[in-house]
Scaffold this motif. Structure first.
Motif, PDB file in Angstrom:
ATOM      1  N   MET A  79       9.760  62.380  38.920  1.00 28.98           N
ATOM      2  CA  MET A  79      10.662  61.502  38.217  1.00 28.98           C
ATOM      3  C   MET A  79      11.003  62.061  36.843  1.00 28.98           C
ATOM      4  O   MET A  79      12.159  62.113  36.471  1.00 28.98           O
ATOM      5  N   VAL A  80       9.995  62.483  36.113  1.00 35.56           N
ATOM      6  CA  VAL A  80      10.228  63.007  34.768  1.00 35.56           C
ATOM      7  C   VAL A  80      11.001  64.318  34.838  1.00 35.56           C
ATOM      8  O   VAL A  80      11.887  64.566  34.023  1.00 35.56           O
ATOM      9  N   LEU A  81      10.704  65.122  35.838  1.00 34.80           N
ATOM     10  CA  LEU A  81      11.417  66.380  36.005  1.00 34.80           C
ATOM     11  C   LEU A  81      12.900  66.124  36.273  1.00 34.80           C
ATOM     12  O   LEU A  81      13.768  66.802  35.704  1.00 34.80           O
ATOM     13  N   ALA A  82      13.204  65.145  37.096  1.00 35.34           N
ATOM     14  CA  ALA A  82      14.601  64.792  37.363  1.00 35.34           C
ATOM     15  C   ALA A  82      15.292  64.326  36.079  1.00 35.34           C
ATOM     16  O   ALA A  82      16.456  64.688  35.825  1.00 35.34           O
ATOM     17  N   LEU A  83      14.593  63.566  35.275  1.00 32.50           N
ATOM     18  CA  LEU A  83      15.157  63.103  34.009  1.00 32.50           C
ATOM     19  C   LEU A  83      15.429  64.275  33.068  1.00 32.50           C
ATOM     20  O   LEU A  83      16.475  64.329  32.411  1.00 32.50           O
ATOM     21  N   CYS A  84      14.511  65.237  33.024  1.00 39.47           N
ATOM     22  CA  CYS A  84      14.714  66.427  32.182  1.00 39.47           C
ATOM     23  C   CYS A  84      15.941  67.201  32.632  1.00 39.47           C
ATOM     24  O   CYS A  84      16.778  67.600  31.810  1.00 39.47           O
ATOM     25  N   PHE A  85      16.048  67.425  33.924  1.00 40.92           N
ATOM     26  CA  PHE A  85      17.210  68.155  34.441  1.00 40.92           C
ATOM     27  C   PHE A  85      18.508  67.400  34.182  1.00 40.92           C
ATOM     28  O   PHE A  85      19.536  68.002  33.859  1.00 40.92           O
ATOM     29  N   TRP A  86      18.476  66.093  34.323  1.00 39.42           N
ATOM     30  CA  TRP A  86      19.668  65.283  34.087  1.00 39.42           C
ATOM     31  C   TRP A  86      20.114  65.391  32.621  1.00 39.42           C
ATOM     32  O   TRP A  86      21.291  65.561  32.329  1.00 39.42           O
ATOM     33  N   GLN A  87      19.173  65.322  31.711  1.00 34.45           N
ATOM     34  CA  GLN A  87      19.511  65.422  30.297  1.00 34.45           C
ATOM     35  C   GLN A  87      20.012  66.825  29.944  1.00 34.45           C
ATOM     36  O   GLN A  87      20.938  66.972  29.137  1.00 34.45           O
ATOM     37  N   LEU A  88      19.415  67.856  30.536  1.00 32.57           N
ATOM     38  CA  LEU A  88      19.897  69.224  30.315  1.00 32.57           C
ATOM     39  C   LEU A  88      21.331  69.385  30.811  1.00 32.57           C
ATOM     40  O   LEU A  88      22.171  70.008  30.158  1.00 32.57           O
ATOM     41  N   TRP A  89      21.611  68.823  31.977  1.00 33.53           N
ATOM     42  CA  TRP A  89      22.958  68.895  32.543  1.00 33.53           C
ATOM     43  C   TRP A  89      23.972  68.188  31.640  1.00 33.53           C
ATOM     44  O   TRP A  89      25.051  68.721  31.368  1.00 33.53           O
ATOM     45  N   LYS A  90      23.639  67.009  31.173  1.00 34.25           N
ATOM     46  CA  LYS A  90      24.546  66.277  30.288  1.00 34.25           C
ATOM     47  C   LYS A  90      24.759  67.022  28.973  1.00 34.25           C
ATOM     48  O   LYS A  90      25.883  67.085  28.462  1.00 34.25           O
TER      49      LYS A  90
END
Length: 65
Positions: free
Chosen positions: A1-12
Motif C-alpha cells: 500500500m505504501v509503495l503504491a502511494l510512493c509511486f503515485w506521488q512520484l508520478w504526479k
C-alpha cells in the motif's frame, strides 16, 4: 500500500515537472506523500496504521535535514 502511494506521488510530481514546468522539489514530494498518507491511513484497519505512521515519520525526518 505504501509503495503504491510512493509511486503515485512520484508520478504526479513527474507530471507537474514535465507538463506544468514546475521545479522538481524533494520537500514538496515528501509533503504531498505525508498529506495523502494521512487520508489513506483513515481507511486502513487499525493494525496496519502503524506502517503509514512509520513511513510518514521517516519522510518527516528527511524533510528536517
Amino acid at each position: 500500500m505504501v509503495l503504491a502511494l510512493c509511486f503515485w506521488q512520484l508520478w504526479k510530481r513527474r507530471n507537474a515537472v514535465v507538463f506544468w514546468n514546475e521545479a522538481p522539489q524533494l520537500r514538496q514530494l515528501l509533503a504531498e506523500f505525508m498529506k495523502e498518507a494521512q487520508v489513506w491511513r483513515c481507511r486502513l484497519e487499525p493494525a496496519r496504521r502503524s506502517v503509514v505512521d512509520a513511513w510518514s515519520a521517516t519522510f518527516d525526518s528527511a524533510m528536517q535535514d
